[in-house]
Design a protein around this motif. Structure first.
Motif, PDB file in Angstrom:
ATOM      1  N   UNK A 179       0.873  -1.120  -0.022  1.00  0.00           N
ATOM      2  CA  UNK A 179      -0.048   0.022  -0.047  1.00  0.00           C
ATOM      3  C   UNK A 179       0.816   1.180  -0.010  1.00  0.00           C
ATOM      4  N   UNK A 180       0.163   2.254  -0.112  1.00  0.00           N
ATOM      5  CA  UNK A 180       0.778   3.506  -0.328  1.00  0.00           C
ATOM      6  C   UNK A 180       1.329   4.066   0.957  1.00  0.00           C
ATOM      7  N   UNK A 181       2.626   4.372   1.370  1.00  0.00           N
ATOM      8  CA  UNK A 181       3.372   4.920   2.518  1.00  0.00           C
ATOM      9  C   UNK A 181       3.535   6.535   2.369  1.00  0.00           C
ATOM     10  N   UNK A 182       3.392   7.352   3.620  1.00  0.00           N
ATOM     11  CA  UNK A 182       3.788   8.721   3.641  1.00  0.00           C
ATOM     12  C   UNK A 182       5.109   9.060   4.369  1.00  0.00           C
ATOM     13  N   UNK A 183       5.568   9.828   4.179  1.00  0.00           N
ATOM     14  CA  UNK A 183       7.067  10.509   4.694  1.00  0.00           C
ATOM     15  C   UNK A 183       7.109  11.843   4.492  1.00  0.00           C
ATOM     16  N   UNK A 184       8.076  12.535   5.232  1.00  0.00           N
ATOM     17  CA  UNK A 184       8.543  13.654   4.896  1.00  0.00           C
ATOM     18  C   UNK A 184       9.855  13.857   4.021  1.00  0.00           C
ATOM     19  N   UNK A 185       9.347  14.500   2.656  1.00  0.00           N
ATOM     20  CA  UNK A 185      10.683  14.296   1.682  1.00  0.00           C
ATOM     21  C   UNK A 185      11.684  15.633   1.855  1.00  0.00           C
ATOM     22  N   UNK A 186      12.733  15.167   1.937  1.00  0.00           N
ATOM     23  CA  UNK A 186      13.843  16.347   1.562  1.00  0.00           C
ATOM     24  C   UNK A 186      13.872  16.649   0.236  1.00  0.00           C
ATOM     25  N   UNK A 187      14.083  17.803  -0.240  1.00  0.00           N
ATOM     26  CA  UNK A 187      14.180  18.307  -1.583  1.00  0.00           C
ATOM     27  C   UNK A 187      15.257  19.209  -1.793  1.00  0.00           C
ATOM     28  N   UNK A 188      15.990  19.206  -2.778  1.00  0.00           N
ATOM     29  CA  UNK A 188      17.029  20.018  -3.214  1.00  0.00           C
ATOM     30  C   UNK A 188      17.347  20.135  -4.901  1.00  0.00           C
ATOM     31  N   UNK A 189      17.568  21.129  -5.251  1.00  0.00           N
ATOM     32  CA  UNK A 189      17.512  21.294  -6.733  1.00  0.00           C
ATOM     33  C   UNK A 189      18.993  21.164  -6.847  1.00  0.00           C
ATOM     34  N   UNK A 190      19.516  20.471  -7.729  1.00  0.00           N
ATOM     35  CA  UNK A 190      20.956  20.199  -8.528  1.00  0.00           C
ATOM     36  C   UNK A 190      21.038  20.664  -9.919  1.00  0.00           C
ATOM     37  N   UNK A 191      22.389  20.993 -10.172  1.00  0.00           N
ATOM     38  CA  UNK A 191      22.421  21.543 -11.630  1.00  0.00           C
ATOM     39  C   UNK A 191      23.879  21.064 -12.128  1.00  0.00           C
ATOM     40  N   UNK A 192      23.951  20.678 -13.082  1.00  0.00           N
ATOM     41  CA  UNK A 192      25.059  19.976 -13.714  1.00  0.00           C
ATOM     42  C   UNK A 192      26.073  19.080 -12.936  1.00  0.00           C
ATOM     43  N   UNK A 193      25.296  18.129 -12.439  1.00  0.00           N
ATOM     44  CA  UNK A 193      26.181  17.062 -11.467  1.00  0.00           C
ATOM     45  C   UNK A 193      26.183  16.043 -12.293  1.00  0.00           C
ATOM     46  N   UNK A 194      27.308  15.525 -12.860  1.00  0.00           N
ATOM     47  CA  UNK A 194      27.297  14.403 -13.744  1.00  0.00           C
ATOM     48  C   UNK A 194      26.505  14.669 -15.071  1.00  0.00           C
ATOM     49  N   UNK A 195      26.680  14.020 -15.982  1.00  0.00           N
ATOM     50  CA  UNK A 195      26.156  13.761 -17.409  1.00  0.00           C
ATOM     51  C   UNK A 195      25.132  12.737 -17.442  1.00  0.00           C
ATOM     52  N   UNK A 196      23.840  12.920 -17.543  1.00  0.00           N
ATOM     53  CA  UNK A 196      22.782  12.023 -17.645  1.00  0.00           C
ATOM     54  C   UNK A 196      22.007  12.220 -18.924  1.00  0.00           C
ATOM     55  N   UNK A 197      22.217  11.521 -20.042  1.00  0.00           N
ATOM     56  CA  UNK A 197      21.519  11.883 -21.119  1.00  0.00           C
ATOM     57  C   UNK A 197      21.354  13.206 -21.697  1.00  0.00           C
TER      58      UNK A 197
END
Length: 307
Positions: A261-279
């Motif tokens: 089933x669905x689980x709930x939690x508190x998410x940590x969010x952070x914007x990142x830029x140009x970290x590695x190369x992914x497609x």
């Protein structure tokens, strides 16, 4: 791309976690819209752009190439300023701003320092402008189509970015770091994630790709549909996850049945830029998963586990 081994480890950790936070169901999320069509003028600069919209005659100064901060100049701020007072020699191959852009650029030294000289003449076109309230904490976002069909997002946080190139919408320009309630459900072929702050649902597939479903794409769909009966040992998703799973057949095909089933939690969010190369990714959004893992959702539509 994430290996199957990493995914097995991730799912094992998730199964050991309990419910630690309550939040409203995803199915209740809606995003008010205010879409207008207006003539827009855009001009490119050495280090950014300026945009003018005819319906309100506001000017936006966008600093940065792929993303950055922006400044807003209503008509009543620049209307009675004199024409561009800067008369120094224009560098070869560049353009001296004129009209409204010239007034703002000429009278605001910080704008000149941030943008540099214009690199092209003004371009006029018809654009769709969509103002929405994208987050639970009231962050507003202005979406403006560009002359080449791309879209930029101007956030109430004072930052701008290009639209994320994912299937069904654009990740909002949230503050650089924040915490908010989220929900997570594991499936045979991946997981579904709900962000209470924005109302978006993300479908994260085992093959390393993800699709985004903003609240406007599922929130108003009917709750009255015939729910599929899951095989023994599996579950049928409900609420917002159930809508996306039921009404979008590609999601059902890619995810299969719910494993719990669905689980709930508190998410940590952070914007990142140009970290590695992914497609070819330019920037991404790092989010925490249940169990302490972190994922990056890239603007190219791919995701990865943070090493």
């Amino acid at each position: 791309m994430v290996s199957k081994g990493k995914w097995i480890l991730l799912v094992m950790v998730l199964y050991g976690s309990g419910v630690i936070y309550w939040l409203p169901p995803a199915a209740e999320a809606t995003v008010p819209e205010n879409v207008v069509t207006s003539t827009v003028v855009i001009q490119a600069y050495e280090r950014g752009h300026m945009i003018w919209r005819e319906d309100t005659e506001e000017i936006y100064v966008l600093v940065g190439v792929d993303q950055g901060r922006f400044r807003h100049f209503p008509l009543d701020v620049y209307e009675f300023w004199a024409e561009n007072p800067v008369w120094e020699a224009t560098p070869a191959g560049l353009v001296r701003p004129a009209y409204g852009f010239g007034r703002v650029w000429g009278h605001e030294g910080a704008v000149r320092d941030d943008l540099g000289w214009a690199t092209s003449p003004e371009i006029s076109y018809q654009a769709e402008i969509d103002e929405v309230i994208l987050t639970a904490s009231g962050i507003r976002q202005l979406q403006i189509t560009l002359d080449d069909g791309e879209m930029i997002l101007l956030s109430g946080t004072g930052e701008w970015t290009f639209k994320v190139d994912s299937r069904a919408g654009a990740l909002p320009t949230l503050p650089e770091r924040m915490r908010f309630p989220a929900a997570w459900q594991s499936f045979e072929g991946g997981v579904m994630m709900y962000w209470h702050e924005t109302g978006d649902i993300f479908v994260i597939y085992h093959d390393g790709t993800f699709d985004q479903y903003p609240a406007v794409s599922y929130g108003r769909l009917s709750n009255y549909y015939e729910a599929a009966i899951a095989p023994a040992g599996y579950v049928t998703p409900v609420l917002g996850f159930g809508k996306v799973w039921h009404y979008f057949p590609e999601v059902r095909a890619g995810l299969g049945w719910g494993e719990r089933g669905e689980q709930t939690y508190v998410m940590n969010f952070e914007r990142v830029s140009r970290v590695g190369t992914v497609a070819g990714s330019r920037f991404g959004f790092k989010v925490s998963a249940i169990g302490g893992y972190e994922l990056i959702l890239w603007d190219s539509g791919y995701w990865q586990v943070v090493e």
